[in-house]
Design a protein around this motif. Structure first.
Motif, mmCIF file in Angstrom:
data_model
loop_
_atom_site.group_PDB
_atom_site.id
_atom_site.type_symbol
_atom_site.label_atom_id
_atom_site.label_comp_id
_atom_site.label_asym_id
_atom_site.label_seq_id
_atom_site.Cartn_x
_atom_site.Cartn_y
_atom_site.Cartn_z
ATOM 1 N N ARG A 158 -12.272 7.314 -4.400
ATOM 2 C CA ARG A 158 -11.815 6.277 -3.450
ATOM 3 C C ARG A 158 -12.215 4.881 -3.928
ATOM 4 O O ARG A 158 -11.508 3.902 -3.669
ATOM 5 C CB ARG A 158 -12.422 6.549 -2.061
ATOM 6 N N GLU A 159 -13.318 4.778 -4.657
ATOM 7 C CA GLU A 159 -13.802 3.475 -5.094
ATOM 8 C C GLU A 159 -12.849 2.776 -6.057
ATOM 9 O O GLU A 159 -12.884 1.547 -6.178
ATOM 10 C CB GLU A 159 -15.175 3.635 -5.763
ATOM 11 N N ASN A 160 -11.995 3.544 -6.732
ATOM 12 C CA ASN A 160 -11.057 2.966 -7.681
ATOM 13 C C ASN A 160 -9.609 3.021 -7.196
ATOM 14 O O ASN A 160 -8.675 2.825 -7.985
ATOM 15 C CB ASN A 160 -11.173 3.672 -9.036
ATOM 16 N N ILE A 161 -9.421 3.311 -5.918
ATOM 17 C CA ILE A 161 -8.102 3.248 -5.295
ATOM 18 C C ILE A 161 -8.135 2.109 -4.283
ATOM 19 O O ILE A 161 -8.840 2.175 -3.279
ATOM 20 C CB ILE A 161 -7.733 4.578 -4.611
ATOM 21 N N SER A 162 -7.408 1.066 -4.558
ATOM 22 C CA SER A 162 -7.471 -0.165 -3.777
ATOM 23 C C SER A 162 -7.249 0.077 -2.281
ATOM 24 O O SER A 162 -6.269 0.706 -1.882
ATOM 25 C CB SER A 162 -6.418 -1.143 -4.297
ATOM 26 N N LYS A 163 -8.160 -0.461 -1.476
ATOM 27 C CA LYS A 163 -7.978 -0.360 -0.027
ATOM 28 C C LYS A 163 -6.975 -1.375 0.490
ATOM 29 O O LYS A 163 -6.499 -1.248 1.618
ATOM 30 C CB LYS A 163 -9.334 -0.520 0.669
ATOM 31 N N ASP A 164 -6.651 -2.371 -0.323
ATOM 32 C CA ASP A 164 -5.560 -3.277 0.052
ATOM 33 C C ASP A 164 -4.222 -2.545 -0.077
ATOM 34 O O ASP A 164 -3.355 -2.658 0.797
ATOM 35 C CB ASP A 164 -5.568 -4.511 -0.851
ATOM 36 N N ALA A 165 -4.060 -1.800 -1.188
ATOM 37 C CA ALA A 165 -2.827 -1.034 -1.384
ATOM 38 C C ALA A 165 -2.792 0.185 -0.473
ATOM 39 O O ALA A 165 -1.737 0.540 0.071
ATOM 40 C CB ALA A 165 -2.709 -0.600 -2.841
ATOM 41 N N TYR A 166 -3.956 0.839 -0.327
ATOM 42 C CA TYR A 166 -4.040 2.066 0.452
ATOM 43 C C TYR A 166 -5.196 1.997 1.443
ATOM 44 O O TYR A 166 -6.275 2.545 1.213
ATOM 45 C CB TYR A 166 -4.222 3.274 -0.487
ATOM 46 N N PRO A 167 -4.997 1.304 2.558
ATOM 47 C CA PRO A 167 -6.063 1.252 3.567
ATOM 48 C C PRO A 167 -6.375 2.634 4.141
ATOM 49 O O PRO A 167 -7.492 2.887 4.593
ATOM 50 C CB PRO A 167 -5.487 0.315 4.634
ATOM 51 N N ASP A 168 -5.385 3.507 4.116
ATOM 52 C CA ASP A 168 -5.545 4.884 4.573
ATOM 53 C C ASP A 168 -5.200 5.784 3.395
ATOM 54 O O ASP A 168 -4.106 5.705 2.841
ATOM 55 C CB ASP A 168 -4.605 5.152 5.753
ATOM 56 N N ILE A 169 -6.110 6.675 2.988
ATOM 57 C CA ILE A 169 -5.880 7.533 1.825
ATOM 58 C C ILE A 169 -4.712 8.476 2.056
ATOM 59 O O ILE A 169 -4.075 8.945 1.095
ATOM 60 C CB ILE A 169 -7.161 8.319 1.458
ATOM 61 N N ASP A 170 -4.370 8.753 3.314
ATOM 62 C CA ASP A 170 -3.204 9.600 3.590
ATOM 63 C C ASP A 170 -1.923 8.962 3.060
ATOM 64 O O ASP A 170 -0.997 9.674 2.645
ATOM 65 C CB ASP A 170 -3.070 9.860 5.090
ATOM 66 N N LEU A 171 -1.857 7.650 3.052
ATOM 67 C CA LEU A 171 -0.685 6.962 2.515
ATOM 68 C C LEU A 171 -0.580 7.186 1.007
ATOM 69 O O LEU A 171 0.525 7.354 0.471
ATOM 70 C CB LEU A 171 -0.764 5.461 2.829
ATOM 71 N N PHE A 172 -1.720 7.200 0.345
ATOM 72 C CA PHE A 172 -1.737 7.503 -1.092
ATOM 73 C C PHE A 172 -1.149 8.884 -1.339
ATOM 74 O O PHE A 172 -0.284 9.066 -2.200
ATOM 75 C CB PHE A 172 -3.173 7.423 -1.610
ATOM 76 N N TRP A 173 -1.607 9.871 -0.567
ATOM 77 C CA TRP A 173 -1.089 11.223 -0.751
ATOM 78 C C TRP A 173 0.395 11.293 -0.433
ATOM 79 O O TRP A 173 1.147 12.016 -1.115
ATOM 80 C CB TRP A 173 -1.867 12.220 0.107
ATOM 81 N N GLU A 174 0.840 10.555 0.557
ATOM 82 C CA GLU A 174 2.278 10.549 0.884
ATOM 83 C C GLU A 174 3.104 10.045 -0.289
ATOM 84 O O GLU A 174 4.170 10.596 -0.600
ATOM 85 C CB GLU A 174 2.531 9.696 2.127
ATOM 86 N N ASP A 175 2.628 9.007 -0.960
ATOM 87 C CA ASP A 175 3.355 8.475 -2.115
ATOM 88 C C ASP A 175 3.397 9.484 -3.257
ATOM 89 O O ASP A 175 4.426 9.649 -3.927
ATOM 90 C CB ASP A 175 2.702 7.175 -2.600
ATOM 91 N N ILE A 176 2.281 10.168 -3.502
ATOM 92 C CA ILE A 176 2.228 11.156 -4.583
ATOM 93 C C ILE A 176 3.147 12.329 -4.275
ATOM 94 O O ILE A 176 3.927 12.779 -5.129
ATOM 95 C CB ILE A 176 0.784 11.644 -4.812
ATOM 96 N N VAL A 177 3.080 12.837 -3.066
ATOM 97 C CA VAL A 177 3.923 13.968 -2.668
ATOM 98 C C VAL A 177 5.401 13.599 -2.782
ATOM 99 O O VAL A 177 6.220 14.370 -3.305
ATOM 100 C CB VAL A 177 3.561 14.422 -1.240
ATOM 101 N N ASP A 178 5.758 12.428 -2.300
ATOM 102 C CA ASP A 178 7.146 11.974 -2.384
ATOM 103 C C ASP A 178 7.615 11.886 -3.838
ATOM 104 O O ASP A 178 8.749 12.273 -4.159
ATOM 105 C CB ASP A 178 7.284 10.603 -1.713
ATOM 106 N N ALA A 179 6.744 11.409 -4.717
ATOM 107 C CA ALA A 179 7.100 11.296 -6.134
ATOM 108 C C ALA A 179 7.397 12.660 -6.733
ATOM 109 O O ALA A 179 8.353 12.813 -7.517
ATOM 110 C CB ALA A 179 5.971 10.609 -6.895
#
Length: 377
Positions: A158-179
């Motif tokens: 989490r420390e290297n995944i921007s909280k500005d881009a991904y304030p919620d880590i679930d959004l990160f997973w949504e982008d990966i799954v969609d890809a």
């Protein structure tokens, strides 16, 4: 859902995918980085090198054909950073005391650590053009390799995944799954029938040595291993097109003849085989670091196993007798008809490649083909 077909693909003699880069290709990539040649000139050299790699694979008798990952610097970087964007990857010297690569002499390499600064989103097919070029170069079965949906999170934290881009880590997973949904559909629409997912996180998290660094960064390794990561994988693979054979390669790290983890499949076996929806598995089994074959008793009857018994890391050529004994040992836990053989990993997960020669690579792949013929006919 996983198919009922036991084989074809994977084939009795198969391989993980990456091949040693020829010197000309390595020079061309360095020249491109220095601005000495154009993108088009580099592409032409890649194309010629891939055609030679295809001819090489065919000459040793392989039925699944890859492009050797010749267009990639690191096995996962093209999919994520050229394809989805949003970040970079670089060696992190501080990882040498946490999670690192090590060779059999005890020499260590730092980990490649991704840093995500912006949304990682699928905009267009990533490996479809690679597939089309490969398909045009062979009459055998082209295979495309894609990194696991969990790799960026595991390596970055989490420390290297921007909280500005991904304030919620679930959004990160949504982008990966969609890809993954979009890329697998694009590949299938282009005619691809064989995709391999290169997965390093589950084997890494089966190594208790890695649990403490994970805890210090705020992650519970066992939760990631048995819950979070398998759930993300299933979401990513759900609804994939019919007729797309999906294999998963399980690896404990492969970088210039170094590895990054050790430990058996026991802890993750039930989750891996019974809860992750893929058709087959390429399992690293070339050294005692992978434990025994006993976890294979949990593989359901509609899935197959490719035993990675031949080392891609070391030049010594395995004996036929030892390999046949290992296959016989594995068949005590899973039917022989549901097994195949391959090297335990690719020969060059990163562009520098493992510390073996081109002749070693040929001998090892030829050995895999010979063993498959002698065991399965």
């Amino acid at each position: 859902m996983a198919s009922d077909a036991p084989h074809d693909p994977p084939f009795r003699a198969d391989h993980v995918g990456s091949l040693l880069r020829p010197a000309e290709l390595l020079k061309a990539r360095a020249d491109r980085a220095a601005g000495k040649i154009s993108v088009e000139e580099l592409r032409a050299i890649e194309d010629a090198s891939i055609r030679e790699a295809v001819a090489f694979q065919e000459s040793v008798g392989l039925q699944s054909i890859t492009d050797g990952e010749y267009r990639r610097e690191i096995f996962y970087s093209d999919f994520y950073f050229r394809g989805l964007g949003g970040g970079t990857v670089a060696y992190d010297p501080s990882s040498i005391d946490k999670i690192y690569f090590i060779d059999r002499e005890g020499h260590k390499l730092p980990l490649l650590v991704p840093r995500v600064q912006a949304r990682m989103r699928w905009h267009a097919p990533i490996h479809v053009d690679d597939f089309k070029f490969l398909r045009a170069a062979t009459k055998r079965t082209p295979k495309i390799t894609i990194p696991s949906p969990t790799i960026i999170h595991f390596r970055a934290g989490r420390e290297n995944i921007s909280k500005d881009a991904y304030p919620d880590i679930d959004l990160f997973w949504e982008d990966i799954v969609d890809a993954f949904h979009r890329e697998l559909k694009a590949l299938a629409d282009a005619g691809c029938t064989y995709v391999q997912i290169d997965e390093t996180t589950l084997a890494s998290l089966s190594d208790p040595r890695i649990w403490e660094p994970m805890r210090k960064r705020g992650d519970d390794a066992q939760t990631l291993l048995l819950d979070t990561y398998p759930n993300v994988m299933n979401r990513a693979f759900a609804g994939r097109p019919a007729g797309l054979q999906l294999s998963m390669h399980i690896c404990r790290g492969n970088n210039q003849s170094h590895w990054s983890a050790e430990g058996s499949y026991d802890l993750v076996a039930d989750t891996l085989f019974n809860k992750i929806d893929v058709d087959s598995y390429f399992l690293e089994y070339d050294t005692p670091r992978a434990g025994s074959f006993e976890p294979l008793r949990l593989v359901p009857k509609n899935k197959t196993i490719v035993l990675g018994l031949v080392s891609s890391k070391f030049p010594e050529l395995e004996s036929k007798d030892s390999l046949k004994r290992r296959i016989d040992e594995a068949s005590k836990f899973i039917a022989l008809d549901r097994l195949s053989i391959s090297p335990q990993c690719g020969f060059a997960s990163t562009a520098p490649g493992n510390k073996i020669s081109g002749a070693d690579q040929r001998d090892k792949l030829a050995l895999v083909v010979e063993i498959a013929k002698e065991v399965w006919g």
